[in-house]
Design an enzyme around this catalytic site. Structure first.
Site, mmCIF file in Angstrom:
data_model
loop_
_atom_site.group_PDB
_atom_site.id
_atom_site.type_symbol
_atom_site.label_atom_id
_atom_site.label_comp_id
_atom_site.label_asym_id
_atom_site.label_seq_id
_atom_site.Cartn_x
_atom_site.Cartn_y
_atom_site.Cartn_z
ATOM 1 N N GLN A 1 16.463 23.955 10.809
ATOM 2 C CA GLN A 1 15.950 24.713 9.224
ATOM 3 C C GLN A 1 16.411 26.229 9.842
ATOM 4 O O GLN A 1 17.459 26.920 10.532
ATOM 5 C CB GLN A 1 14.709 25.625 9.638
ATOM 6 C CG GLN A 1 13.453 23.977 9.108
ATOM 7 C CD GLN A 1 12.279 24.799 8.944
ATOM 8 O OE1 GLN A 1 11.849 25.670 9.056
ATOM 9 N NE2 GLN A 1 10.916 23.843 9.239
ATOM 10 N N VAL B 1 11.809 30.143 11.985
ATOM 11 C CA VAL B 1 11.553 28.853 11.678
ATOM 12 C C VAL B 1 11.367 27.807 12.241
ATOM 13 O O VAL B 1 11.479 27.953 13.607
ATOM 14 C CB VAL B 1 13.328 28.304 11.405
ATOM 15 C CG1 VAL B 1 13.494 29.297 10.064
ATOM 16 C CG2 VAL B 1 14.106 28.540 12.336
ATOM 17 N N SER B 2 10.343 26.534 12.317
ATOM 18 C CA SER B 2 10.071 25.798 13.483
ATOM 19 C C SER B 2 11.439 25.140 14.026
ATOM 20 O O SER B 2 11.034 24.921 14.779
ATOM 21 C CB SER B 2 8.903 24.653 12.683
ATOM 22 O OG SER B 2 9.970 23.762 11.290
ATOM 23 N N THR B 3 12.291 24.788 13.070
ATOM 24 C CA THR B 3 13.748 23.720 14.083
ATOM 25 C C THR B 3 14.120 24.130 13.554
ATOM 26 O O THR B 3 14.806 25.086 13.305
ATOM 27 C CB THR B 3 13.231 22.439 13.862
ATOM 28 O OG1 THR B 3 13.833 22.128 12.249
ATOM 29 C CG2 THR B 3 12.061 21.366 14.145
#
Length: 314
Positions: free
Chosen positions: A14, A9-11
């Site tokens: 998330q 997940v990018s952050t």
């Protein structure tokens, strides 16, 4: 054989649970699911690197979608090649890709061939575009902060002794550091030479008096006239300019010394008609008169976009 799952997940905000659920439903043991929380644009992926280090021949790596593991097309293909070289199978659940099957392996090889074709096409197109631009006198890169006319005016202001660098920078709305770069050869107070950049494609002739400018391709008398008139050299700098160096098509083509003791003529703009030696200085004369110049006839000196003149300290 051990089956691993990789989720990203990018952050941190998330939620990776949906990827985790898909991987475990596909048969990956919960303890073998590696979860990475990092932006997809970053080159560094610590969790993925750790997973690659412990993989053994015959193991399998599963992801939900290609974009979860690859930063870009090339990175994805590099990973696929690494898996193949180390005999590790790669599976993409939602897109039906499995390199343990002949169809899956063929798919990735086809992708690799297309990526190589795209890369070569982009490189070829870029090189052709750059060559065409250079042929028209254009080069890429960021546009200069100051035009040549502004640089000339800034130097005249500085050489007059009536303005500080801060004041000149404020006048032209540039940073003090930018102005110092333009005045780097001037603020020392040392002797200097004026370097002039030209090209052979431009042979300008004044329609009013038929006077030739730049590289004339004519006799020494005509070339001398084009070389000596008119230069934006401030009166305060007159005693310190010892020569003019002419760079033509990126090569030092000639050097003319300033004739000592001869009066400089100036027009109403303050531009100077500099008394120069004729013929140009020989290599021996350059070494004798300008021992610290650091330039010789025939030396390459590429032209910088937006700069047609500059000073070099001696």
């Amino acid at each position: 054989m051990t089956r691993y799952g990789y989720a990203r997940v990018s952050t941190r905000e998330q939620n990776p649970e949906s990827q985790f659920d898909i991987l475990t439903r596909a048969g990956v043991a919960p303890g073998n699911v590696v979860i990475e929380k990092i932006s997809g644009k970053l080159a560094s992926r610590p969790k993925l690197d750790e997973l690659l280090e412990k993989l053994q021949p015959g193991d399998q790596v599963s992801v939900t979608r290609l974009r979860r593991i690859g930063r870009n097309h090339q990175h994805l293909l590099d990973l696929a090649k690494w898996f193949e070289d180390h005999e590790v199978d790669f599976e993409v659940l939602e897109q039906g890709i499995d390199t343990s099957t002949p169809i899956g392996r063929m798919f990735f090889r086809f992708m690799a061939a297309m990526a190589e074709f795209d890369r070569e096409a982009i490189v070829e197109g870029t090189l052709e575009g750059l060559a065409a631009a250079r042929a028209r006198g254009r080069v890429g890169g960021r546009p200069p902060a100051l035009t040549q006319r502004q640089i000339d005016q800034a130097q005249l202001m500085y050489d007059s002794g009536e303005h500080t660098v801060d004041e000149i920078a404020e006048t032209f709305r540039v940073a003090r550091s930018t102005m110092y770069k333009q005045l780097a050869a001037q603020h020392t107070g040392h002797d200097c030479v004026l370097v002039v950049y030209r090209n052979t494609r431009t042979r300008k002739v004044d329609a009013y008096d038929n006077r030739r400018f730049g590289e004339t391709g004519a006799s020494e008398e005509v070339q001398l006239d084009a070389d000596r008139k008119w230069w934006p050299i401030a009166a305060n700098r007159e005693s310190r300019v010892k020569a003019i160096v002419y760079v033509v098509d990126g090569v030092v083509i000639r050097v003319r010394g300033v004739v000592p003791g001869e009066k400089w003529k100036r027009d109403d703009r303050g531009y100077a008609d500099v008394p120069l030696t004729s013929p140009p200085l020989t290599e021996l004369e350059i070494a004798q008169r300008l021992p610290t110049l650091g330039l010789s006839l025939g030396d390459p000196r590429p032209h910088v976009k937006g700069k047609i003149r500059e000073y070099l300290p001696l």
